[in-house]
Design an enzyme around this catalytic site. Structure first.
Site, PDB file in Angstrom:
ATOM      1  CB  SER A 260      37.849 -38.059 -56.226  1.00 23.45           C
ATOM      2  OG  SER A 260      37.276 -38.618 -55.297  1.00 23.45           O
ATOM      3  CG  ASP A 471      31.434 -33.571 -54.703  1.00 24.55           C
ATOM      4  OD1 ASP A 471      31.055 -34.690 -54.062  1.00 24.55           O
ATOM      5  OD2 ASP A 471      32.571 -33.476 -55.251  1.00 24.55           O
ATOM      6  CG  HIS A 510      32.766 -36.882 -56.444  1.00 20.93           C
ATOM      7  ND1 HIS A 510      33.396 -36.114 -55.897  1.00 20.93           N
ATOM      8  CD2 HIS A 510      33.566 -37.908 -56.686  1.00 20.93           C
ATOM      9  CE1 HIS A 510      34.462 -36.436 -55.427  1.00 20.93           C
ATOM     10  NE2 HIS A 510      34.618 -37.606 -55.868  1.00 20.93           N
TER      11      HIS A 510
END
Ligand SMILES: [Ca+2]
Length: 579
Positions: A260, A471, A510
């Site tokens: 991320s 995601d 994610h």
């Protein structure tokens, strides 16, 4: 790379050190310990005397010179350092310095605030710290380690906190640094603990502010630079110095591991500080920050266009099931996973209610909102795509970005960085001039989209990027876009294949979770690549239900995909090939 140990090429190695060949550090870590103590003493004393004599930097830029020069800001080492060096030599353990003595270490623009031996099993994270409320198991039974905390101030407004954890014994001679998430603002103790357990010297930073909001940036441009790239780089440099002081050696290999924002930090390191790491794991990188943060407003505007545009979360599964139904088989195998979502054009209109509204269908307004979720963000004037949309398969995670209020993860950038107005209204974002303004203002600072990885790859750096196809926060095609941009910049797949690979993970949300096999060990794959030259042709991922592995699959370097051989269990990676 910093080097604190004392090296003279003509005179030989005085203290365990690294030497360089073709830009790659090679070990001779244990050489000295096998030497007779008297010889070691003589050589040490000579090295200390050498420190006191100019020139500190040889023409070859020898590592003694580099380390001392950097340690002391270009000045000759002070007496305290020599005393420390003597102490180092006489320390009874195999370590170069005691943990507590690191409190006296002088580093540029830095203050060591803590250097404390933590007995085995004794660590508890600070109250309220990230990971503190998580599973205590990660901290339980940690081996004895040296906990070092420091505050770095590369600018007058900087206040960068870092921690470096050093195993008291059993160090694997490597360094692993850990990335952050979102607006960061905390040190991940859980990540430090995991790395320490695996034998690494490890570090993490809060990137120069506290908390998960972007509000810190208001009126603090230097702090914004720290967040953008400076904190991670400074952490890396000072961590290596602390490691060298403690163990008497630089790490043999240095790795970055982040997802991320941490993925973005990894790409930024590769782009901007190619000497910092030998290998970088960049998971689901938030690297097109200015465009990514605009998605919060784009989706917010669509979801809240009218009262009926909002999709209640109770309908996410309905849409998800329909998407899987439509796309699952299109990848060649009916296995509940959408392995090639880019080839499937799922239209949520198939769910449109015949009449009115019901739990089992979408209103026409909700259909329009769902379409927006799958569609790219466009410049409203030129229709140029600014960011890809989410993929079929991501639906159950839509709640974070498709709520009644847009996520502050994105909106904060516009409030506190671009417009510097906490009351700024996301509904006013202009998807033409405002995007241009944000891009111009950022000027490659937070954004990590520079495709020129040549300096990093040329020095032997390896970049392993991954992204889950499901995601729900960062559109997975943004990773594909960056990968392609690097290929374009460097002359095609043949030029980068040996150094940079992208693994797209079907059904993975994610950074973790999702329907797909989401447990994989990127770090081991990266180490094999960096240390043994074994490039990852596939990486096995597993899916776990109630603690039991019930499916394994290979993840494949893009554009390859896991392809079923035609016989055997579809839950066994052995029955798939990458092609
Ligand atoms: Ca499938």
């Amino acid at each position: 790379m910093l080097q604190i140990s004392c090296v003279s090429r003509k005179r030989g190695t005085i203290f365990p050190s690294l030497q360089r060949r073709g830009g790659r550090a090679i070990k001779n870590r244990n050489t000295v310990r096998e030497r007779p103590p008297r010889l070691r003493l003589l050589r040490w004393l000579r090295s200390i005397l050498l420190m006191a004599q100019p020139p500190l930097l040889s023409e070859e830029g020898n590592t003694l010179g580099q380390s001392v020069h950097i340690f002391f800001g270009g000045h000759r080492p002070p007496l305290q350092f020599m005393v420390l060096a003597l102490f180092v030599f006489t320390a009874p353990s195999a370590l170069a310095a005691s943990c507590e003595s690191l409190a006296g270490l002088k580093l540029p623009d830095s203050t060591i605030t803590l250097a404390q031996t933590i007995a085995a099993g004794a660590f508890t994270p600070p109250a309220g710290a990230r990971g503190a409320g998580g599973p205590a198991a990660v901290f339980r039974d940690l081996p004895e380690f040296c906990r070092v905390a420091a505050t770095l101030r590369p600018s007058t407004d900087s206040d960068i906190k870092i921690e470096v954890w050093l195993l008291a014994s059993g160090w694997n001679s490597k360094f692993e640094a850990n990335g952050n998430g979102g607006w960061t603002g905390n040190i991940s103790y859980a990540a430090l603990a995991i790395a320490l357990r695996r034998g690494y010297a490890t570090a993490a930073t809060d990137t120069g502010h506290e908390g998960g909001s972007g509000s810190f940036a208001l009126g603090h441009p230097e702090k914004l630079i720290d967040f953008a790239y400076r904190a991670v780089h400074e952490m890396t440099v000072q961590s290596k110095a602390i490691i060298a002081a403690y163990y008497g050696n630089n790490p043999k290999f240095s790795y970055w591991n982040g997802c991320s924002s941490g993925g973005k930090q990894g790409l930024k390191e590769a782009q901007r500080f190619p000497e910092d790491y030998d290998g970088i794991i960049a998971g689901a990188p938030a690297n097109y920050w200015t465009h990514l943060t605009s998605a919060a407003a784009w989706i917010g505007q669509a979801v809240n266009k009218t009262e009926s545009s909002y999709i209640p979360p109770t309908k996410y599964s309905l849409i998800h099931d329909a998407a899987v139904q439509a796309c699952d088989s299109q990848d060649g195998l009916k296995d509940g996973l959408i392995s090639n979502p880019m080839s499937c054009k799922f239209d949520p209109k198939v769910l449109e209610c015949k009449d009115g509204d019901a739990a089992t269908c979408l209103t026409s307004a909700q259909v329009e909102t769902a379409r927006v979720m799958y569609s790219p963000i466009l410049n409203r004037r030129t229709k140029e795509p600014l960011l890809p949309g989410f993929e079929p398969g991501s639906e159950t995670g839509w709640g974070i970005v498709a709520g009644h209020q847009p996520t502050s993860l994105g909106i904060d950038h516009w409030k506190y960085v671009v417009f510097k107005d906490p009351n700024w209204d996301y509904k006013t974002l202009n998807f033409d001039s405002d995007i241009a303004l944000a891009d111009k203002q950022d000027n490659g600072s937070i954004n990590a989209i520079d495709p020129n990885l040549k300096p990093f790859l040329s020095r032997g750096g390896k970049l392993l990027q991954y992204h889950g196809w499901s995601d729900q926060l960062i559109p997975p095609q943004s990773s594909v876009n960056y990968y392609k941009s690097v290929l374009d910049a460097l002359g095609g797949a043949g030029k980068v294949r040996d150094s940079y690979r992208l693994f797209m993970a079907p059904g993975v949300a994610h950074c973790a979770g999702g329907d797909g096999p989401s447990n994989f060990d990127m770090l081991t794959a990266l180490e094999q690549w960096v240390e043994n030259g074994k490039a990852p042709d596939q990486i096995t991922a597993s899916h776990v239900t109630n603690g039991k592995v019930d499916r394994t699959r290979p993840l494949c370097p893009y554009p390859q995909a896991a392809t079923y051989k035609g016989t055997g269990s579809i839950d066994d990676a052995a029955n798939f090939v990458c092609k």
